[in-house]
Design an enzyme around this catalytic site. Structure first.
Site, PDB file in Angstrom:
ATOM      1  N   ASP A 201     -60.926 -11.065  50.667  1.00 11.19           N
ATOM      2  CA  ASP A 201     -60.602 -12.446  51.003  1.00 11.19           C
ATOM      3  C   ASP A 201     -61.596 -13.419  50.342  1.00 11.19           C
ATOM      4  O   ASP A 201     -62.202 -14.241  51.003  1.00 11.19           O
ATOM      5  CB  ASP A 201     -60.649 -12.566  52.539  1.00 11.19           C
ATOM      6  N   ASN A 451     -67.598  -3.001  53.348  1.00  9.10           N
ATOM      7  CA  ASN A 451     -67.089  -3.953  54.326  1.00  9.10           C
ATOM      8  C   ASN A 451     -65.674  -3.576  54.717  1.00  9.10           C
ATOM      9  O   ASN A 451     -64.775  -3.495  53.862  1.00  9.10           O
ATOM     10  CB  ASN A 451     -67.077  -5.373  53.751  1.00  9.10           C
ATOM     11  N   ASN A 505     -67.212  -6.403  62.836  1.00  6.44           N
ATOM     12  CA  ASN A 505     -66.555  -7.673  62.511  1.00  6.44           C
ATOM     13  C   ASN A 505     -65.398  -7.831  63.499  1.00  6.44           C
ATOM     14  O   ASN A 505     -64.494  -6.987  63.512  1.00  6.44           O
ATOM     15  CB  ASN A 505     -65.982  -7.640  61.086  1.00  6.44           C
ATOM     16  N   TYR A 511     -57.557 -13.801  65.142  1.00  5.09           N
ATOM     17  CA  TYR A 511     -56.438 -12.992  64.634  1.00  5.09           C
ATOM     18  C   TYR A 511     -55.691 -12.290  65.768  1.00  5.09           C
ATOM     19  O   TYR A 511     -54.538 -11.907  65.606  1.00  5.09           O
ATOM     20  CB  TYR A 511     -56.927 -11.967  63.604  1.00  5.09           C
ATOM     21  N   GLU A 543     -69.465 -10.264  61.854  1.00  2.00           N
ATOM     22  CA  GLU A 543     -68.495 -11.336  61.594  1.00  2.00           C
ATOM     23  C   GLU A 543     -67.851 -11.740  62.902  1.00  2.00           C
ATOM     24  O   GLU A 543     -67.398 -10.869  63.657  1.00  2.00           O
ATOM     25  CB  GLU A 543     -67.389 -10.885  60.624  1.00  2.00           C
ATOM     26  N   TRP A 588     -69.222 -15.652  60.807  1.00  2.00           N
ATOM     27  CA  TRP A 588     -68.437 -15.729  59.577  1.00  2.00           C
ATOM     28  C   TRP A 588     -67.879 -17.123  59.477  1.00  2.00           C
ATOM     29  O   TRP A 588     -67.111 -17.494  60.330  1.00  2.00           O
ATOM     30  CB  TRP A 588     -67.300 -14.696  59.584  1.00  2.00           C
ATOM     31  N   LYS A 607     -63.644 -20.825  57.546  1.00  2.00           N
ATOM     32  CA  LYS A 607     -64.446 -20.401  58.700  1.00  2.00           C
ATOM     33  C   LYS A 607     -65.905 -20.815  58.572  1.00  2.00           C
ATOM     34  O   LYS A 607     -66.735 -20.461  59.406  1.00  2.00           O
ATOM     35  CB  LYS A 607     -64.341 -18.882  58.903  1.00  2.00           C
TER      36      LYS A 607
HETATM   37  C1  GCB Z   1     -62.862 -10.249  57.472  1.00  2.00           C
HETATM   38  C2  GCB Z   1     -63.468 -10.004  56.139  1.00  2.00           C
HETATM   39  C3  GCB Z   1     -63.870 -11.284  55.433  1.00  2.00           C
HETATM   40  C4  GCB Z   1     -62.772 -12.332  55.628  1.00  2.00           C
HETATM   41  C5  GCB Z   1     -62.650 -12.606  57.111  1.00  2.00           C
HETATM   42  C6  GCB Z   1     -61.563 -13.647  57.434  1.00  2.00           C
HETATM   43  O1  GCB Z   1     -62.782  -9.414  58.307  1.00  2.00           O
HETATM   44  O2  GCB Z   1     -64.559  -9.122  56.181  1.00  2.00           O
HETATM   45  O3  GCB Z   1     -64.071 -11.022  54.067  1.00  2.00           O
HETATM   46  O4  GCB Z   1     -63.027 -13.501  54.916  1.00  2.00           O
HETATM   47  O5  GCB Z   1     -62.310 -11.439  57.768  1.00  2.00           O
HETATM   48  O6  GCB Z   1     -61.884 -14.810  57.499  1.00  2.00           O
HETATM   49  O7  GCB Z   1     -60.412 -13.250  57.565  1.00  2.00           O
END
Ligand code: GCB
Length: 634
Positions: A201, A451, A505, A511, A543, A588, A607
């Protein structure tokens, strides 16, 4: 030769150039790498010279994967000039360049200084994303796969001191299921246009995003230094190993110099231990650096090479549910970051680097994770000097088909057509290069080798077990981890026992349980208690966060508003404060950043606690209030 799939080398390199290239690639077999994987960062001192090749370079796109133009054998056409360091994608107002898939070429003329006739001289690229080649005039002298670590070409035998040469660097941005990070190239059904897709992402910025150097080395020179520090009562110990090239006579002498310029310890020999009486430790928030100076002294007592390595004396350990730095529990506060700014893309920028560290200090952050790739070496040096603690991550992001929502619950990631043995070999190489480059940084307290891989799927354990072993072999002194994805819950994850710290995370309230913080609070606590009971070791939330449009407000605290981001972080913090084994919280993300634009992302991921141009959102003030009042050392 390891090349990105879908690319035939023979189609673009004249046969005469094909033969030597095989030995030029940093291949995935370590026995073939005779020299240290990554040589010491070039430095200027009385015996080594350093010329920056940053600036504007001529620039051209290869016309396609079957390009036979061999642009490096001739001057590139006049016209485009591209700044180095910078990703090229957002520099030009040209969609063709922005979306280009394949090779691009950077070129400039360079003079080797006249005074270097007795030296060896090299060109070093701090990174070329994701594959790079260095050409001197018509000769291909080095190649490297892996977009975030340095590589170099020894050009001494190709250009004489005082001569001018044409330096061309080819850069390829293609990702396949066998690269780290992985990706796929799709071809438009009607247009034939090639498009790069990937599972991570953040935008697939490409080019020369870090500095390019020309530097000289004495023929007999120090190639590599490894230091491992320890503490014995009030004294500090530096266990060291110095590797030298073309060493014929004389000896290695070591001095350790403190911040006042006073020599506090001496030793001789290529390996050993130096003791510093009444050592000043490197501490989070209170960095103290000694210069570990290695000299090669010839039989006449003349110093023929010298290298000075900034060294912080500190220890790192996991004990029970605590993460110990210098034997005291440390609680991580901070962020997952990105190398990302407008126009420059991933281009390293000193002004942004210093400003970002200022903001970390302002908000009370003591740490960050180099999500999701190794950052520029300058950033690591700066973290050492600023006393910021770093979780250092490989570029292994996106090893998870289920995250795309395409797997229907099947185990589809670790397959011969997907993430396979060749991907694993590339991943091993990424681990080797990360540890080889960053092993001496006191700021780095833990390696994160991936990750959000599909750690709940069949094949995950077979894939990760050798990688965890390799990491420990390369560095037995630092804990290892990976950032665990939400779907690989404490019940489903199959690899966490191979690691030392549970880095999680989690996006409860975003989500899942979207906008319902009461429901999310219960779900989060349940999950954290599950990890705590199963592993009884430190948990770091690496995260958590919510997309937030700066300036969007909601009296109801609805998702995307600044109010929601604040309330959501508050909710997470309430839960963290109830869980005894929490050892840290990294939001994050530090700042908004660019991604592929799709139905989920409007001009990138929002974010950030700061906007992309580093303005605080409301949540920044809440974090500041929490972190600046927190005792993170017990
Ligand atoms: C995650 C990823 C990160 C994304 C984030 C998101 O789990 O590790 O790279 O940017 O979610 O904002 O969806």
């Amino acid at each position: 030769m390891k090349l990105l799939a879908g690319l035939s080398l023979l189609s673009i390199v004249p046969p005469s150039l094909c033969v030597p290239t095989a030995s030029l690639y940093q291949v995935n077999d370590p026995t073939k790498v005779e020299q240290p994987l990554i040589k010491l960062k070039p430095q200027q001192n009385p015996l080594r010279e350093l010329v920056s090749l940053d600036g504007l370079w001529k620039f051209a796109l290869a016309s396609g994967p079957n390009d036979t133009a061999q642009p490096w054998t001739a001057p590139l056409p006049k016209g485009l000039e591209c700044p180095v360091p910078a990703s090229y994608n957002d520099i030009f107002v040209d969609r063709k360049i922005h979306d280009h898939v394949g090779w691009v070429y950077y070129q400039r003329d360079v003079f080797v200084p006249k005074g270097w006739s007795k030296e060896r001289y090299l060109v070093r690229a701090e990174s070329a994303t994701h594959e790079g080649r260095i050409y001197v005039n018509d000769h291909l002298l080095a190649g490297h796969v892996g977009g975030y670590t340095p590589f170099e070409a020894d050009i001494t035998d190709f250009v004489a001191a005082g001569e001018k040469f044409r330096l061309t660097i080819g850069v390829n941005n293609e990702l396949t299921h066998e690269t780290i990070p992985p990706g796929e190239i799709s071809v438009g059904e009607f247009t034939g246009k090639r498009t790069q897709t990937y599972h991570h992402d953040f935008y697939n910025y490409a080019g020369l995003a870090r500095s390019i150097w020309l530097y000289s080395l004495p023929r007999q020179h120090i190639q590599d230094i490894t230091v491992v520090t320890d503490v014995d009562g009030r004294n500090g110990l530096i266990n060291y190993d110095v590797k030298v090239a073309n060493h014929t006579n004389g000896q290695i002498k070591i001095s350790v110099i403190d911040e006042d310029g006073k020599t506090v310890a001496n030793a001789s020999g290529a390996h050993g231990t130096v003791k510093i009486d009444s050592v000043k430790l490197w501490q989070p928030g209170a960095a103290y650096l000694y210069q570990f100076q290695a000299n090669i002294v010839d039989t006449h007592g003349k110093v023929v090479d010298t290298y000075s390595l900034a060294t912080g004396v500190r220890t790192v350990k996991v004990s029970g549910t605590k993460f110990l730095i210098n034997d005291k529990p440390f609680y991580f506060t901070g962020f997952g970051k990105h190398e990302d700014t407008s126009v420059r893309g991933k281009g390293h920028d000193q002004a942004y680097m210093v400003h970002d560290f200022q903001l970390l200090n302002w908000i009370g952050a003591n740490s960050f994770r180099t999500s999701h790739y190794p950052y520029a070496e300058e950033v690591m040096d700066f973290a050492d000097r600023q006393g910021i603690v770093v979780i250092d991550e490989t570029p292994a992001v996106g090893l998870n088909i289920a995250l795309l929502g395409l797997s229907g619950g099947e185990s589809q990631t670790f397959t011969p057509e997907g993430i396979n043995n060749n991907t694993q070999a590339a991943h091993k190489q990424a681990i080797r290069e990360l540890i080889s480059r960053d092993k001496n940084h006191p700021s780095v307290v833990m390696w994160s080798i991936a990750n959000e891989p599909a750690s709940q799927e069949d094949g995950a354990r077979e894939y990760f077990e050798p990688l965890a072993k390799l990491s420990r072999k390369l560095d037995p002194t630092r804990p290892i981890t990976f950032a665990n994805v939400g779907m690989a819950t404490f019940e489903k994850d199959r690899i966490s026992d191979l690691f030392d710290v549970s880095c999680l995370n989690r996006y409860f309230g975003w989500y899942s349980e979207t906008g319902d913080l009461a429901e999310a609070e219960v779900a989060l606590e349940k999950e954290l208690r599950g990890w705590e009971e199963k592993f009884n070791r430190p948990i770091i939330m690496t995260e958590y966060g919510a997309d937030t449009i700066a300036g969007f407000h909601s009296v109801l605290g609805l998702p995307w508003s600044e109010e929601f981001q604040t309330q959501m972080l508050d909710m997470y913090h309430r839960v963290f404060d109830r869980i005894g084994s929490m050892a840290g919280e990294q939001v994050w993300n530090f700042a908004d950043f660019q991604t592929t634009i799709g139905t989920m992302r409007v001009d990138g991921n929002k974010k950030g606690v700061f906007t992309r141009d580093r303005k605080p959102k409301a949540a920044a003030h809440g974090l500041r209030a929490r972190w600046t009042n927190m005792d993170t050392r017990d």
